[in-house]
Write a protein that holds these residues in place. Structure first.
Motif, PDB file in Angstrom:
ATOM      1  N   THR A  49       0.861  -1.176   0.000  1.00 31.40           N
ATOM      2  CA  THR A  49       0.000   0.000   0.000  1.00 31.40           C
ATOM      3  C   THR A  49       0.900   1.228   0.000  1.00 31.40           C
ATOM      4  OG1 THR A  49      -1.611  -1.248   1.283  1.00 31.40           O
ATOM      5  CG2 THR A  49      -1.905   1.132   1.207  1.00 31.40           C
ATOM      6  N   CYS A  51       1.338   5.708  -0.429  1.00 30.44           N
ATOM      7  CA  CYS A  51       0.729   7.025  -0.211  1.00 30.44           C
ATOM      8  C   CYS A  51       1.617   8.052  -0.908  1.00 30.44           C
ATOM      9  CB  CYS A  51       0.636   7.302   1.287  1.00 30.44           C
ATOM     10  SG  CYS A  51      -0.248   8.817   1.679  1.00 30.44           S
TER      11      CYS A  51
ATOM     12  N   GLU B  11      13.525  -1.901  -2.194  1.00 32.28           N
ATOM     13  CA  GLU B  11      13.141  -1.654  -3.582  1.00 32.28           C
ATOM     14  C   GLU B  11      12.009  -0.628  -3.658  1.00 32.28           C
ATOM     15  OE1 GLU B  11      14.312  -2.179  -6.397  1.00 32.28           O
ATOM     16  OE2 GLU B  11      12.571  -1.670  -7.623  1.00 32.28           O
ATOM     17  N   ARG B  12      11.025  -0.741  -2.761  1.00 33.80           N
ATOM     18  CA  ARG B  12       9.882   0.170  -2.907  1.00 33.80           C
ATOM     19  C   ARG B  12      10.155   1.573  -2.394  1.00 33.80           C
ATOM     20  NH1 ARG B  12       5.670  -2.956   1.233  1.00 33.80           N
ATOM     21  NH2 ARG B  12       6.991  -2.741   3.068  1.00 33.80           N
ATOM     22  N   ARG B  16      12.316   6.573  -8.265  1.00 32.11           N
ATOM     23  CA  ARG B  16      12.551   6.266  -9.676  1.00 32.11           C
ATOM     24  C   ARG B  16      12.242   7.423 -10.614  1.00 32.11           C
ATOM     25  NH1 ARG B  16       9.500   0.641  -9.242  1.00 32.11           N
ATOM     26  NH2 ARG B  16       8.523   1.930  -7.643  1.00 32.11           N
ATOM     27  N   ARG B  17      11.454   8.414 -10.145  1.00 37.15           N
ATOM     28  CA  ARG B  17      11.139   9.587 -10.978  1.00 37.15           C
ATOM     29  C   ARG B  17      11.938  10.777 -10.452  1.00 37.15           C
ATOM     30  NH1 ARG B  17       8.815   7.938 -15.232  1.00 37.15           N
ATOM     31  NH2 ARG B  17       8.649  10.138 -15.668  1.00 37.15           N
ATOM     32  N   CYS B  84       1.732   2.839   4.840  1.00 33.33           N
ATOM     33  CA  CYS B  84       2.670   3.778   4.219  1.00 33.33           C
ATOM     34  C   CYS B  84       2.302   5.164   4.726  1.00 33.33           C
ATOM     35  CB  CYS B  84       2.569   3.713   2.705  1.00 33.33           C
ATOM     36  SG  CYS B  84       3.657   4.890   1.870  1.00 33.33           S
ATOM     37  N   MET B 110       8.389   9.290   2.811  1.00 33.35           N
ATOM     38  CA  MET B 110       7.503   8.120   2.841  1.00 33.35           C
ATOM     39  C   MET B 110       8.135   7.101   3.770  1.00 33.35           C
ATOM     40  SD  MET B 110       6.693   7.512  -1.184  1.00 33.35           S
ATOM     41  CE  MET B 110       5.554   6.161  -0.864  1.00 33.35           C
ATOM     42  N   TYR B 112       7.507   3.094   5.051  1.00 34.95           N
ATOM     43  CA  TYR B 112       6.764   1.836   4.939  1.00 34.95           C
ATOM     44  C   TYR B 112       7.001   0.995   6.182  1.00 34.95           C
ATOM     45  CZ  TYR B 112       6.009   2.541  -0.100  1.00 34.95           C
ATOM     46  OH  TYR B 112       5.610   3.015  -1.323  1.00 34.95           O
TER      47      TYR B 112
END
Lengths: 219, 219
Positions: A49, A51, B11-12, B16-17, B84, B110, B112
């Motif tokens: 999930t 945000c 990884e999350r 990436r942008r 998140c 962010m 997680y």
């Protein structure tokens, strides 16, 4: 008021905590979105999930965002993924006579639904122009518009405001009757999103247009 | 800098942008959290994916929130649910020579992970006192502290800052070389979270303590 504006549109938009702060009128929802440049979008994919903060604007009964075609967010949101979009404006810290009755003043909205892409090119161009209007009326005519490559690389997405609810707290603290003898200062320490003096880029050679000269005054 | 602070922890959390805006240092993460009174928490349950604004504070390498025992949020977050948490400070609108290169200046993070409840009563009381310290140092001693009923009805939750990443954009627009002849004003229209004059409650009979008198000056 329309009876539809006094009740939640769905079970998951029914405010259950401090229900006296619930607001279901369209005007409140529109004002909260229009005062925001950013929203937070929650969605789930195979990695969990997420945000994500995104720039947003409103047109009628839809909230709009834009993103890169190649990005994870756009691909996932257009894959029939349920999203929840939340906007929160913090207006103040609310200081009460007891620790428990401390609170915050805020205006927030939540929107549930699924995004769709604008597939009509004229509609997409018009929508991006309205986003530029939100930044500054008149700017669209002064800058280089998006070329074909940029236009193709950008997806405009929108979500209907059908399943939405707002929560608003304003005003002084609400203390328990038995605490009224506590000798503590009570009230609100307010915040606002303040505009600061515009900062021209070092290589800016153009005069400041009206929306830059009036940036502070228009706040 | 610690090598661990230059790479994403998972990884999350790999940005990436616009990867040049990625920040993985602890100091940046801490500063973004400490400047915030609110975070947005994304999580999923049987009714869908949700995005809820919550008051937050930081202690060391954890982000803390508190909520009502009986609430959906607390029950769900303590049910081994992945969350998140995102915090975003909007610092300005970035006006470029082309529509495509317009941007925003911001500081965001962010996180997680999974929340856990503070089960030790002394630890929970100390943590709620630190939350009050974030609102105003010294206030904890002036107000009625939480009684047993209030204390029992409140859950304090925390999430480790292990899997976190920040993204920060600052400074002027970055234009394409071929657009430098466009005669548009370029620069930043800045925002800040401004403090406004304290508003005493109508029934306030106590003098303003230092943290109220200095509210504007301390910003």
């Amino acid at each position: 008021m329309n009876p539809a504006e006094t009740a939640p549109p769905s079970e998951r938009t029914r405010i259950r905590r401090v229900t006296e702060n619930a607001r279901y009128e369209r005007a409140t929802l529109h004002a909260i979105i229009d005062a925001a440049y950013l929203c937070h979008i929650a969605f789930a994919d195979a990695k969990g999930t997420h945000c994500i903060p995104m720039a947003c604007w409103r047109e009628g009964e839809h909230l709009y965002i834009h993103g890169s075609n190649g990005g994870r967010l756009v691909r996932q949101l257009l894959g029939d993924t349920q999203a929840c979009i939340t906007i929160t404006h913090l207006d103040g810290l609310v200081l009460a006579r007891s620790a428990f009755n401390h609170s915050m003043n805020y205006r927030s909205c939540m929107i549930y639904g699924r995004f769709e892409a604008l597939t009509d090119d004229a509609e997409k161009r018009a929508s991006l122009a309205r986003f530029m209007d939100k930044i500054a009326i008149g700017r669209q005519a002064e800058i280089r518009p998006g070329n074909d490559k940029e236009f193709t690389a950008t997806t405009v997405l929108r979500i209907p405001l059908d399943e939405a609810a707002c929560k608003v707290r304003q005003g002084p603290p609400i203390d328990d009757a038995e605490d009224m003898g506590v000798q503590a200062w009570v009230g609100v320490l307010p915040f606002t999103q303040q505009r600061l003096e515009p900062i021209a880029a070092p290589d800016c050679s153009a005069p400041a247009p009206g929306y830059v000269r009036d940036w502070l005054a228009a706040a």
